[in-house]
Structures are given as C-alpha cells and as structure tokens.
Write an enzyme that holds these catalytic residues in place. Structure first.
Site, mmCIF file in Angstrom:
data_model
loop_
_atom_site.group_PDB
_atom_site.id
_atom_site.type_symbol
_atom_site.label_atom_id
_atom_site.label_comp_id
_atom_site.label_asym_id
_atom_site.label_seq_id
_atom_site.Cartn_x
_atom_site.Cartn_y
_atom_site.Cartn_z
ATOM 1 N N GLY A 12 0.869 -1.244 -0.065
ATOM 2 C CA GLY A 12 -0.021 -0.090 -0.069
ATOM 3 C C GLY A 12 0.669 1.181 0.194
ATOM 4 N N ASP A 13 0.195 2.421 -0.376
ATOM 5 C CA ASP A 13 0.817 3.758 -0.312
ATOM 6 C C ASP A 13 1.811 3.802 -1.302
ATOM 7 O OD1 ASP A 13 -0.872 4.287 1.899
ATOM 8 O OD2 ASP A 13 0.658 3.503 3.472
ATOM 9 N N LYS A 16 -0.665 5.614 -5.527
ATOM 10 C CA LYS A 16 -1.608 5.155 -6.409
ATOM 11 C C LYS A 16 -2.668 6.429 -6.887
ATOM 12 C CE LYS A 16 -3.139 2.085 -3.595
ATOM 13 N NZ LYS A 16 -2.082 1.887 -2.477
ATOM 14 N N ASN A 38 -9.891 2.768 4.691
ATOM 15 C CA ASN A 38 -8.626 2.496 5.306
ATOM 16 C C ASN A 38 -7.570 2.938 4.252
ATOM 17 O OD1 ASN A 38 -9.634 0.573 3.445
ATOM 18 N ND2 ASN A 38 -8.797 -1.132 4.269
ATOM 19 N N GLY A 40 -5.684 5.952 1.822
ATOM 20 C CA GLY A 40 -5.791 7.214 1.982
ATOM 21 C C GLY A 40 -4.879 7.603 0.588
ATOM 22 N N HIS A 41 -5.449 8.220 -0.331
ATOM 23 C CA HIS A 41 -4.738 8.460 -1.698
ATOM 24 C C HIS A 41 -4.427 9.863 -1.826
ATOM 25 C CE1 HIS A 41 -6.341 4.302 -3.357
ATOM 26 N NE2 HIS A 41 -5.634 4.370 -2.320
ATOM 27 N N GLN A 225 -5.006 -0.176 -1.306
ATOM 28 C CA GLN A 225 -4.108 -1.163 -0.456
ATOM 29 C C GLN A 225 -3.270 -1.695 -1.620
ATOM 30 O OE1 GLN A 225 -7.722 -1.941 0.473
ATOM 31 N NE2 GLN A 225 -7.199 -0.168 1.905
ATOM 32 N N THR A 240 -4.982 -6.702 5.086
ATOM 33 C CA THR A 240 -6.658 -6.190 5.082
ATOM 34 C C THR A 240 -7.508 -7.268 4.591
ATOM 35 O OG1 THR A 240 -8.007 -4.146 4.489
ATOM 36 C CG2 THR A 240 -6.800 -5.434 2.331
ATOM 37 N N THR A 302 -3.728 7.320 9.368
ATOM 38 C CA THR A 302 -3.406 7.121 10.884
ATOM 39 C C THR A 302 -2.280 8.111 11.359
ATOM 40 O OG1 THR A 302 -2.219 5.446 10.471
ATOM 41 C CG2 THR A 302 -4.525 4.933 10.995
ATOM 42 N N LYS A 332 8.602 7.774 -6.530
ATOM 43 C CA LYS A 332 9.373 8.123 -5.528
ATOM 44 C C LYS A 332 10.700 7.849 -5.554
ATOM 45 C CE LYS A 332 7.182 8.963 -1.407
ATOM 46 N NZ LYS A 332 6.312 9.143 -0.045
HETATM 47 P P1 GDP Z 1 -1.547 5.401 -2.068
HETATM 48 O O1 GDP Z 1 -2.350 5.063 -0.882
HETATM 49 O O2 GDP Z 1 -1.052 4.696 -2.996
HETATM 50 O O3 GDP Z 1 -2.192 6.570 -2.879
HETATM 51 O O4 GDP Z 1 -0.333 6.436 -1.674
HETATM 52 P P2 GDP Z 1 -0.414 7.586 -0.642
HETATM 53 O O5 GDP Z 1 -0.896 8.703 -1.090
HETATM 54 O O6 GDP Z 1 -0.947 7.030 0.948
HETATM 55 O O7 GDP Z 1 1.163 7.788 -0.170
HETATM 56 C C1 GDP Z 1 2.228 8.352 -1.194
HETATM 57 C C2 GDP Z 1 2.620 9.571 -0.696
HETATM 58 O O8 GDP Z 1 4.050 9.892 -1.695
HETATM 59 C C3 GDP Z 1 2.088 10.881 -0.695
HETATM 60 O O9 GDP Z 1 2.135 11.711 0.061
HETATM 61 C C4 GDP Z 1 2.192 11.607 -2.213
HETATM 62 O O10 GDP Z 1 1.926 12.754 -2.341
HETATM 63 C C5 GDP Z 1 3.755 11.163 -2.373
HETATM 64 N N1 GDP Z 1 4.121 10.863 -3.610
HETATM 65 C C6 GDP Z 1 3.641 10.045 -4.565
HETATM 66 N N2 GDP Z 1 4.713 9.884 -5.748
HETATM 67 C C7 GDP Z 1 5.705 10.554 -5.341
HETATM 68 C C8 GDP Z 1 7.046 10.832 -5.878
HETATM 69 O O11 GDP Z 1 7.286 10.280 -6.973
HETATM 70 N N3 GDP Z 1 7.881 11.432 -4.986
HETATM 71 C C9 GDP Z 1 7.593 12.037 -3.861
HETATM 72 N N4 GDP Z 1 8.636 12.452 -3.288
HETATM 73 N N5 GDP Z 1 6.530 11.787 -3.288
HETATM 74 C C10 GDP Z 1 5.458 11.128 -3.969
HETATM 75 P P1 IMO Z 2 -3.854 2.874 0.436
HETATM 76 O O1 IMO Z 2 -5.058 2.400 -0.356
HETATM 77 C C1 IMO Z 2 -1.049 1.103 3.540
HETATM 78 C C2 IMO Z 2 -3.131 -1.949 6.361
HETATM 79 C C3 IMO Z 2 -3.087 -1.598 7.664
HETATM 80 C C4 IMO Z 2 -2.817 -2.849 8.410
HETATM 81 C C5 IMO Z 2 -3.611 -3.717 7.607
HETATM 82 C C6 IMO Z 2 -5.186 -4.082 7.986
HETATM 83 O O2 IMO Z 2 -3.744 4.033 0.945
HETATM 84 O O3 IMO Z 2 -2.544 2.188 -0.025
HETATM 85 P P2 IMO Z 2 -7.262 -2.725 7.760
HETATM 86 O O4 IMO Z 2 -7.616 -1.430 8.581
HETATM 87 O O5 IMO Z 2 -7.471 -2.691 6.378
HETATM 88 O O6 IMO Z 2 -8.037 -4.069 8.324
HETATM 89 O O7 IMO Z 2 -5.489 -2.872 8.305
HETATM 90 O O8 IMO Z 2 -3.631 -3.248 6.325
HETATM 91 N N1 IMO Z 2 -3.563 -1.028 5.272
HETATM 92 C C7 IMO Z 2 -2.914 -0.250 4.514
HETATM 93 N N2 IMO Z 2 -1.616 -0.159 4.389
HETATM 94 N N3 IMO Z 2 -2.085 1.495 2.614
HETATM 95 C C8 IMO Z 2 -3.356 1.277 2.463
HETATM 96 O O9 IMO Z 2 -4.345 1.870 1.945
HETATM 97 C C9 IMO Z 2 -3.973 0.316 3.912
HETATM 98 N N4 IMO Z 2 -4.969 -0.031 4.031
HETATM 99 C C10 IMO Z 2 -4.847 -0.992 5.173
HETATM 100 O O10 IMO Z 2 -2.000 -0.681 8.264
HETATM 101 O O11 IMO Z 2 -1.602 -3.373 8.339
HETATM 102 MG MG MG Z 3 -2.167 5.606 1.077
#
Ligand code: GDP
Ligand code: IMO
Ligand code: MG
Length: 430
Positions: A12-13, A16, A38, A40-41, A225, A240, A302, A332
């Site tokens: 995750g994270d 996306k 759960n 956060g994009h 995720q 998850t 969180t 990144k």
């Molecule tokens: P997602 O859940 O897959 O949508 O990812 P998140 O938004 O939770 O986490 C990605 C984090 O990295 C966010 O704070 C984005 O703004 C940041 N981000 C995405 N792409 C890049 C990148 O290429 N470089 C940097 N430095 N940050 C990035």
């Molecule tokens: P995005 O879409 C990162 C992780 C939680 C925990 C496990 C189970 O932003 O990539 P849950 O609340 O789903 O039952 O938790 O999954 N988790 C994530 N980790 N990015 C996410 O979503 C996540 N959604 C759940 O931290 O380890």
């Molecule tokens: Mg996220």
C-alpha cells in the site's frame, strides 16, 4: 473495450492516488472496487494537496464520473464528509458525477468498535489495522448479515437489520470485548440523515459501467492497498480483509473478465509498510531513517510512521504474476537521491532453500534472509527531470535492473508528488 486497472504491488501507499489522478485525464469513468476508508490516496495538483479515502482519485478532473463499486465497504459518515469537503472546493457539483453501488456494504459504528477493541485486546500481537471497521464489515458481508445501501434506502428493512445485528453485536462487545453497548436509536437516526444525503447517488453501478463500456467510454479501475495486503495472496494474517489483486475488479465492480486488458502496477522505488507483519527488506538504520524523512513516510490515514526498506523484487515479481501486469509505474525515485549505494533484494534464503516468490507462511517470511545486490546511487535531485534521458546514468541503470528482476517494463516514473512531476515513457495507457 477500454479499461485500465491500477493496483498497488507492495504493502500500500505506493502512490496510486497520484498515478490515478494523472491517468484519469484519459478516462471517462474512474472506479474504486475494494477496500474502504482504510485507504488514503494523495493527489497534489497545483501545489494543493487532497487526500481521498472513498471517492476515486479522478475527482479533481472536470467531466468525469466517479464510481464506488459494490466491493467497497462504505462508511457513509466519512463519505458525506468527503463529498462536503470536495463540494466546498467546487468539485462534484454535478450529482451525476458520483455513483455509489446499491449493493455496497455499510460500515457501522459497531464494526469500528469491534475493530478497535480487538486490536486493543491483541496487544503485542495486533495486526495494526487502521481501526476503521474494515475487517468486521467484510466479515458480516461473508456471514450474510451485512447491511447494504439498498437496505438503507428502505427504512423498515434497515430498522429490522440494524436491530437484529446490534442485539448480537452488543452481546459480543460487552462480554468478549469488554466494551460498552451501542444505542440503537442513535445509529438509526444518524444513518437516516446520512441516507438522505447519499440516496441520490445510489444506483446499479455494475450496469452503469457495462453501459459506459458499451458506449465506447474509457473506464479506469483504482485499487486500494497493495498485493501483499491481499486477504488471500498477501502476508496473511497481516493483511487487509479484501482482495487487492487485479482479479478483484471483476467481482468488486461487477464486470466480466473479458472486459479487462491493461493492468498497471504501482511500486515505490523502495519499500514501505505500515502496521505489523513480516517485512524482509526493512532497514532499521540510518538509510531507513533517510527514506522515512525524505519520503515523508507517515501514514495518510493514521499518521503512523511507515516502516521503510529496500526495493524487494521478490514481492513485486509475485505481484506482477498475480495481477498480470503489463506495465509498472515506479514512484518516489527522487527519494533515493543521496544514497551512495542502493540495495535491491533479488531472492530470499531460508533453511538452505532459495525463494524467487513470496512464501506462504508469515512465520517463514519473518525468518528469510534477503539476497541483496548492490547498485551505485546518485546525488542529483530528480524532481525537475521530465525524460528518461535527463536522469543520471545510475538512476537509469537502477530502473533497468528493477525491470529485469520483475520482468515488467516501467512505463512511468514519478519524481515528485505533484501531478506534473512525472516521466511518461508510454504516452497513453488505455
Ligand atoms: P496511495 O495510498 O498509494 O495513493 O499513496 P499515499 O498517498 O498514501 O502515499 C504516497 C505519498 O507519496 C503521498 O504523500 C504522495 O503525495 C507522495 N508521492 C507520490 N509520488 C511521489 C513521488 O514520486 N515522489 C515523492 N517525493 N512523493 C510522492
Ligand atoms: P492505501 O490504499 C497501507 C494496512 C493496515 C494494516 C492492515 C489491515 O492508502 O494504499 P485494515 O484497517 O485494512 O484492516 O488494516 O492493512 N492497510 C494499509 N496500509 N495503505 C493502505 O491503503 C492500507 N489499508 C490498510 O495498516 O496493516
Ligand atoms: Mg495511502
């Protein structure tokens, strides 16, 4: 048939949200098909940061339709908050620009209470869930006691189901989880108000997507995720409660397999994980700290610090096979600037055996020794770069090596959080 699936291929994270926002330019309809709040994009457009949890990441573009599919578990309170915040900024002003599946399941206060109480009682052994009630809601769906939007729309049906469920959940909460019981009337009244806000958006989204495709529209599916959090294929039980692989699009959006063709996997140029569970390439020293600091690796939902480590080709290779990736977006990579040596995990070793894919048991994965390869780093900041040729030679070599190890071409490289901070190797993805 113009469809494109975006999935995370780590824990995750991966970025996306950023990638979907960019790809949404080409799409007519953007669909979430699993997970809940759960997720956060993060989208960064014109220097302004937006975090979406339930609404698809295409919402910042005009004239697109955002769909919350049946596979998503929806907390209606969070959804209304999200709609309000976006509407205040002039988004979603057209009621036709958001559609919610009538058969998506609702997260209720008892789901959240159960999630939090169980984690508290697990203590050291906790999963580290986001505490949003995701798992208990999917459990009820499978146990066939869940409440769906179609139920919420009919006051009598909703009252009946809520009453029956709450009776049982309150016993469970009180006796096993040592929590206070929840009051029926509070939930009923609150959800009735939320229903009034959301009812105009509720529809048969499966049929809507089918018709959109039939009319030649382009549909983008946004995973939440990542593959290692998939309830079947991930690092169970530290996962998850939904399927996160590309195959989940069919059941989670209600479309047929023949309608899927392009799948793009999103991976960071290194690895992070939030919550508990095995993480073979985790880096506890100064390099891990640098990744966390320069990558701003703190959870969007969180605020927890994310665990950081080296790129794990075993993880991404496994994910590539499971979702049938035909392209990857590497995000990144800018965060790696300044590391003199980069490590990449090419395989695992455990009790004399080598693994090229992720082994099934979490107890095994906890104990594997990663096999590392070292590559030279670079010092230049990459965020201003817009072409492959502009990248330092070592950065290009790093990308090429990851492609070889995973056996999927990298078609997009993200060099910063902003929408435009991207190197597009393939101009179009549908
Ligand atoms: P997602 O859940 O897959 O949508 O990812 P998140 O938004 O939770 O986490 C990605 C984090 O990295 C966010 O704070 C984005 O703004 C940041 N981000 C995405 N792409 C890049 C990148 O290429 N470089 C940097 N430095 N940050 C990035
Ligand atoms: P995005 O879409 C990162 C992780 C939680 C925990 C496990 C189970 O932003 O990539 P849950 O609340 O789903 O039952 O938790 O999954 N988790 C994530 N980790 N990015 C996410 O979503 C996540 N959604 C759940 O931290 O380890
Ligand atoms: Mg996220």
């Amino acid at each position: 048939m113009s469809t494109l699936v975006v999935v995370g291929v780590q824990w995750g994270d991966e970025g996306k949200g950023k990638v979907v926002d960019l790809l949404a330019r080409e799409a007519d309809v953007i669909v979430r098909f699993q997970g809940g709040n759960n997720a956060g994009h993060t989208l960064v457009v014109g220097g302004q940061k937006t975090i979406v949890r339930l609404i698809p990441s295409g919402v910042l573009h005009d004239g697109k339709v955002c769909v919350i599919g049946n596979g998503v578990v929806v907390n209606p309170e969070v959804l209304v908050e999200e709609i309000d915040a976006l509407q205040q900024r002039g988004r979603l002003s057209d009621p036709e620009s958001l559609k919610i599946s009538e058969i998506a399941h609702l997260i209720t206060p008892y789901h959240k209470a159960i999630d939090l109480a169980r984690e508290r009682l697990r203590g050291e052994g906790k999963i580290g869930t986001t505490g949003r009630g995701i798992g208990p809601t999917y459990e009820d769906k499978m146990a066939r006691v869940g409440i769906r939007f179609v139920d919420l729309l009919d006051e009598d049906v909703f009252a009946q189901k809520l009453e029956r469920n709450l009776e049982e959940k309150n016993i469970y909460l009180g006796t096993l989880l040592q929590e206070q019981p929840l009051a029926y009337q509070d939930i009923f009244d609150h959800y009735r108000r939320l229903r009034d806000r959301l009812a105009p958006y509720v529809t048969n989204t499966s049929r809507y997507i089918h018709d959109a495709l039939g009319a030649g529209q382009k549909v983008l599916f946004e995973g939440a995720q990542g593959t290692m959090l998939d309830v079947d294929h991930g690092t169970y039980p530290f996962v998850t409660s939904s399927n996160t692989v590309a195959g989940a699009v069919c059941t989670g959006a209600g479309i047929a397999p023949q309608q899927l063709r392009n799948v793009i996997g999103i991976s960071k140029a290194y690895t992070t994980r939030v919550g508990s569970g095995p993480f073979p390439t985790e880096e506890h020293g100064a390099d891990g700290e640098k990744l966390r600091r320069d990558g701003g690796e703190f959870g969007t939902v969180t605020g927890r610090p994310r665990r950081c480590g080296w790129f794990d080709a075993v993880v991404v290779r496994t994910a590539a096979r499971l979702s049938g990736l035909n392209a990857m977006a590497l995000t990144k990579i800018d965060v790696l600037s300044g590391l003199s040596t980069l490590r990449v995990c090419t395989g695992y070793r455990y009790r004399g055996q080598e693994y090229d894919e992720v082994p099934a048991g979490a107890h095994i994965l906890e104990q594997v020794t990663p096999i590392y390869e070292e590559l030279p780093g670079w010092t230049e900041p990459l965020t201003a770069m817009r072409s492959l040729d502009a990248l330092p030679r070592n950065a290009r070599q790093y990308v090429e090596r990851l492609e070889e190890l995973v056996n999927v071409p990298v078609k997009m490289i993200s060099v910063g959080a902003g929408r435009e901070e991207t190197i597009l190797i393939r101009p179009t993805f549908f």
